[in-house]
Design a protein around this motif. Sequence first.
Motif, PDB file in Angstrom:
ATOM      1  N   THR A   4       0.856  -1.181   0.000  1.00 10.88           N
ATOM      2  CA  THR A   4       0.000   0.000   0.000  1.00 10.88           C
ATOM      3  C   THR A   4       0.894   1.232   0.000  1.00 10.88           C
ATOM      4  OG1 THR A   4      -1.611  -1.214   1.325  1.00 10.88           O
ATOM      5  CG2 THR A   4      -1.884   1.165   1.200  1.00 10.88           C
ATOM      6  N   ILE A   5       0.531   2.207  -0.819  1.00 12.91           N
ATOM      7  CA  ILE A   5       1.296   3.445  -0.943  1.00 12.91           C
ATOM      8  C   ILE A   5       0.445   4.611  -0.455  1.00 12.91           C
ATOM      9  CG2 ILE A   5       2.344   5.060  -2.585  1.00 12.91           C
ATOM     10  CD1 ILE A   5       3.901   2.494  -2.375  1.00 12.91           C
ATOM     11  N   ASP A   6       1.040   5.498   0.323  1.00 15.08           N
ATOM     12  CA  ASP A   6       0.384   6.737   0.727  1.00 15.08           C
ATOM     13  C   ASP A   6       1.017   7.853  -0.097  1.00 15.08           C
ATOM     14  OD1 ASP A   6      -0.603   9.026   1.895  1.00 15.08           O
ATOM     15  OD2 ASP A   6      -0.351   8.308   3.957  1.00 15.08           O
ATOM     16  N   GLU A   7       0.397   8.176  -1.220  1.00 13.97           N
ATOM     17  CA  GLU A   7       0.954   9.183  -2.128  1.00 13.97           C
ATOM     18  C   GLU A   7       1.063  10.554  -1.471  1.00 13.97           C
ATOM     19  OE1 GLU A   7      -0.963   9.401  -5.916  1.00 13.97           O
ATOM     20  OE2 GLU A   7      -0.682   7.269  -6.326  1.00 13.97           O
ATOM     21  N   ASP A   8       0.186  10.846  -0.525  1.00 15.39           N
ATOM     22  CA  ASP A   8       0.227  12.146   0.149  1.00 15.39           C
ATOM     23  C   ASP A   8       1.488  12.309   1.002  1.00 15.39           C
ATOM     24  OD1 ASP A   8      -2.199  12.913  -0.952  1.00 15.39           O
ATOM     25  OD2 ASP A   8      -3.353  12.106   0.715  1.00 15.39           O
TER      26      ASP A   8
END
Length: 64
Positions: A4-8
Amino acid sequence: MKITIDEDRCVGAGQCVLAAAEVFDQRDEDGIVVLLDPTPPQELLAQVQDAATRCPALAIEVEK
């Protein structure tokens, strides 16, 4: 394995790409991480974990 990536949170440092280019890339316009494979094969686990560890923003989460 699931990623899972948190782009923010991503700051575009590119360490993930250096560690696991088969799984991560960066957008050309701002350097934000692009997840190429959210469920990579198990043999890439060490590289993916290394990428998560290298991320200065802690934007990568790896579930085994």
